[in-house]
Design a protein around this motif. Structure first.
Motif, PDB file in Angstrom:
ATOM      1  N   ALA A 468     -20.152  19.919  -4.901  1.00 22.11           N
ATOM      2  CA  ALA A 468     -18.873  19.252  -5.150  1.00 22.11           C
ATOM      3  C   ALA A 468     -17.926  20.269  -5.782  1.00 22.11           C
ATOM      4  O   ALA A 468     -18.270  20.888  -6.807  1.00 22.11           O
ATOM      5  N   ASN A 469     -16.750  20.467  -5.155  1.00 24.92           N
ATOM      6  CA  ASN A 469     -15.763  21.428  -5.658  1.00 24.92           C
ATOM      7  C   ASN A 469     -16.354  22.823  -5.834  1.00 24.92           C
ATOM      8  O   ASN A 469     -16.070  23.532  -6.804  1.00 24.92           O
ATOM      9  N   GLY A 470     -17.222  23.172  -4.881  1.00 24.68           N
ATOM     10  CA  GLY A 470     -17.805  24.508  -4.905  1.00 24.68           C
ATOM     11  C   GLY A 470     -18.937  24.698  -5.898  1.00 24.68           C
ATOM     12  O   GLY A 470     -19.469  25.799  -6.044  1.00 24.68           O
ATOM     13  N   LYS A 471     -19.318  23.626  -6.587  1.00 24.27           N
ATOM     14  CA  LYS A 471     -20.389  23.720  -7.580  1.00 24.27           C
ATOM     15  C   LYS A 471     -21.561  22.831  -7.170  1.00 24.27           C
ATOM     16  O   LYS A 471     -21.363  21.751  -6.616  1.00 24.27           O
ATOM     17  N   GLU A 473     -24.468  20.307  -8.045  1.00 21.44           N
ATOM     18  CA  GLU A 473     -24.791  19.323  -9.075  1.00 21.44           C
ATOM     19  C   GLU A 473     -26.114  18.639  -8.736  1.00 21.44           C
ATOM     20  O   GLU A 473     -26.411  18.371  -7.571  1.00 21.44           O
ATOM     21  N   GLN A 536     -25.613  14.525   0.410  1.00 18.14           N
ATOM     22  CA  GLN A 536     -24.325  15.220   0.577  1.00 18.14           C
ATOM     23  C   GLN A 536     -23.366  14.381   1.410  1.00 18.14           C
ATOM     24  O   GLN A 536     -22.172  14.287   1.107  1.00 18.14           O
ATOM     25  N   ARG A 539     -21.739  11.628  -0.465  1.00 16.48           N
ATOM     26  CA  ARG A 539     -20.668  12.068  -1.364  1.00 16.48           C
ATOM     27  C   ARG A 539     -19.308  12.092  -0.660  1.00 16.48           C
ATOM     28  O   ARG A 539     -18.272  12.021  -1.298  1.00 16.48           O
ATOM     29  N   LYS A 540     -19.318  12.268   0.667  1.00 19.10           N
ATOM     30  CA  LYS A 540     -18.062  12.433   1.399  1.00 19.10           C
ATOM     31  C   LYS A 540     -17.345  11.100   1.592  1.00 19.10           C
ATOM     32  O   LYS A 540     -17.947  10.065   1.692  1.00 19.10           O
TER      33      LYS A 540
END
Length: 540
Positions: A468-471, A473, A536, A539-540
């Motif tokens: 999420a946002n390049g990180k 989790e 994943q 999450r979208k």
């Protein structure tokens, strides 16, 4: 490794036939003596030679466990051909993809498996010889039954050298595509010696076989074998009462099985107040073994019997060992698996190290330092029973093998994470590929999941990473027990469990999954990669 007069792995079988020809090699189904079985092996070996299978011919074997399966395998070993074994439980698509890499010249299987010739011809174009174990529906297909009827011996036993390829066994594919593990004569000899010397196998024993590969080794050691009344491809479907009857009727003294088989057997015996007093040794491997399971099994066997939980892989069997009495003592005052799973002490002929975690190739063992005691790293091993390479897979060899000092045997990177305690015991923390690396810490599957598996409404949990946002989790997937549904109360309780441990206090996201994807062989190895993809998408 001394040869003991063995020039071919199958010589072990024939030596047993000379010592006790009338002793049953198979007790169930049907009773077959070592002498009669060796005659069948001779007939099959002659038939294979006449069909064009010769020394070095890679031969796919897709037969159901039974007389034909074992006779075929030993006959191939006898003539120096290379049996290629795979677990069909991984699914047809994955199996075909794996077998296509074998570049086999022959195929021996049940009638149904012959359809692969037409379903996926390009993946089996190297196969020139097709031999069916069932009825003939194609005039090009030869039959095992024909070889059996003709009988006789008309072939030369292949003399094999220590480093000769002897067999190919595919991994289960539970953490990626199945890989073909090359077994040499030296590797198989070392495994036979390890079972005999460390676990004290002896010809007086009666083996209840739930896994064909272990059955092959039992026969090499002169044991009588009872094939368990179960679907060995799908062990979770077994009916435990049938195994109890196998043990009672034949007086089985030894049992090797996956934890899911042992759990069903123990639960049934506890429920019915039954004792399995003939069993002297149980070995269970392939997935984590809980203290609760060990306690339950201990209730239904004699006080003298031992439960072993050896650690190993297709690339090396076995690597470590420990018995249930020491394990139960270790876990007596410790929360389950918060500090990893103890898999015991390295066997006598195994060298084992824990090295820093890395996804890069390691060229030489001198290039890496060992981890400090109790520091978690990757488990690497060296020994004569450790595979030196994969089948036609240079990338896997590059990432999994490490050159040793002075040209000795290669070290194998297991892909497993663990630590060594001050007593020399190895503790398993999960697969390297399934660790979750956040900005602040590395999370390992076994201790993290142990926090949430303690909840009485959780069947099992799985740690995965989502981006999420390049990180990255951490997210916990939850398979609730039957009859339990997601609720705010349950989620709050899981969050409270997370806050109680330093390891998990930053984890607050839980995704409920009706049923986890797991491997067919053990019904316990969670396909966390598939869960991560699913999480994943959620999450979208």
């Amino acid at each position: 490794m001394k040869s003991n007069g063995v020039q071919n792995i199958s010589d072990h079988l024939y030596q047993s036939a000379l010592k006790f020809p009338d002793k049953p090699m198979l007790l169930h189904p049907g009773k077959v003596s070592y002498k009669v079985f060796c005659k069948l092996v001779d007939a099959y070996a002659t038939g294979f030679i006449n069909s064009g299978i010769v020394k070095g011919t890679k031969t796919i074997v897709l037969l159901k466990p039974g007389v034909d399966f074992f006779a075929t395998t030993f006959a191939l070993l006898r003539i120096g051909a290379i049996p290629v074994m795979i677990d069909p439980g991984m699914g047809r698509k994955a199996m075909i993809q794996a077998l296509a890499n074998a570049n086999a010249g022959a195929f021996i299987g049940i009638a149904k498996s012959m359809l692969l010739k037409y379903i996926s011809p390009k993946n089996f174009k190297s196969v020139c010889i097709w031999i069916s174990g069932g009825c003939c529906w194609d005039m090009q297909v030869k039959h095992l039954s024909t070889f059996r009827k003709k009988g006789g011996k008309n072939y030369e036993v292949a003399k094999t050298k220590p480093n000769d390829e002897t067999a190919i066994f595919f991994t289960s594919g539970s953490t990626g595509p199945a890989k073909g593990v090359v077994y040499t004569k030296q590797m198989m000899e070392a495994q036979i010696a390890g079972l005999k010397n460390h676990f004290n196998y002896n010809p007086k024993e009666i083996d209840l076989c739930t896994f064909p590969l272990i059955g092959l080794f039992s026969m090499c050691l002169g044991l009588s074998v009872v094939l368990a009344d179960m679907d060995m491809v799908h062990p979770a479907r077994l009916q435990p009462e049938k195994l109890v009857l196998n043990i009672y009727w034949y007086g089985c003294t030894y049992l090797f099985c996956s934890p899911v088989v042992l759990q069903k057997l123990a639960e049934f015996c506890v429920q019915e107040n039954l004792k399995l007093n003939s069993l002297k040794r149980i070995m269970t491997a392939g997935a984590p073994v809980t203290p609760e399971l060990l306690s339950n099994v201990a209730r239904v066997i004699s006080d003298e019997a031992q439960i072993h939980t050896p650690y190993g892989a297709t690339e090396a069997l076995p690597v470590t060992d420990i018995n249930h009495k020491e394990l139960l003592h270790l876990y007596e005052n410790s929360p389950n698996y918060l500090n990893g799973i103890c898999v015991g002490y390295p066997l006598e002929d195994i060298k084992l190290k824990v090295v820093p975690i890395s996804d890069e190739a390691i060229k030489k063992i001198e290039d890496v330092e060992e981890c400090d005691k109790s520091e978690v790293g990757e488990i690497v091993i060296q020994g004569e029973n450790v595979s030196q390479g994969y089948l036609n897979d240079q990338l896997a060899d590059k990432l999994s093998k490490i050159a040793a000092e002075s040209g000795n045997l290669l070290w194998h990177r297991t892909g497993d994470l663990g630590r060594i305690d001050d007593k020399g015991r190895v503790w398993y923390y999960g697969r390297k590929s399934q660790r979750v690396q956040t900005e602040t810490k590395v999370l390992f599957t076994i201790p993290v999941e142990a926090v949430f598996n303690r909840h009485p409404q959780v069947e099992r949990s799985a740690l995965v990473g989502v981006v999420a946002n390049g990180k990255t989790e951490p997210v916990i997937c939850i398979q609730a027990k039957k009859g339990t549904h997601k609720s705010e109360k349950l989620v709050d309780e899981l969050k409270e469990l997370a806050l109680q441990q330093e390891l998990t206090h930053n984890i607050s996201e839980f995704i409920f999954v009706k049923k986890f994807p797991v491997d067919a062989r053990h019904n316990a190895k969670i396909h966390r990669e598939k869960l991560a993809e699913w999480a994943q998408k959620m999450r979208k």
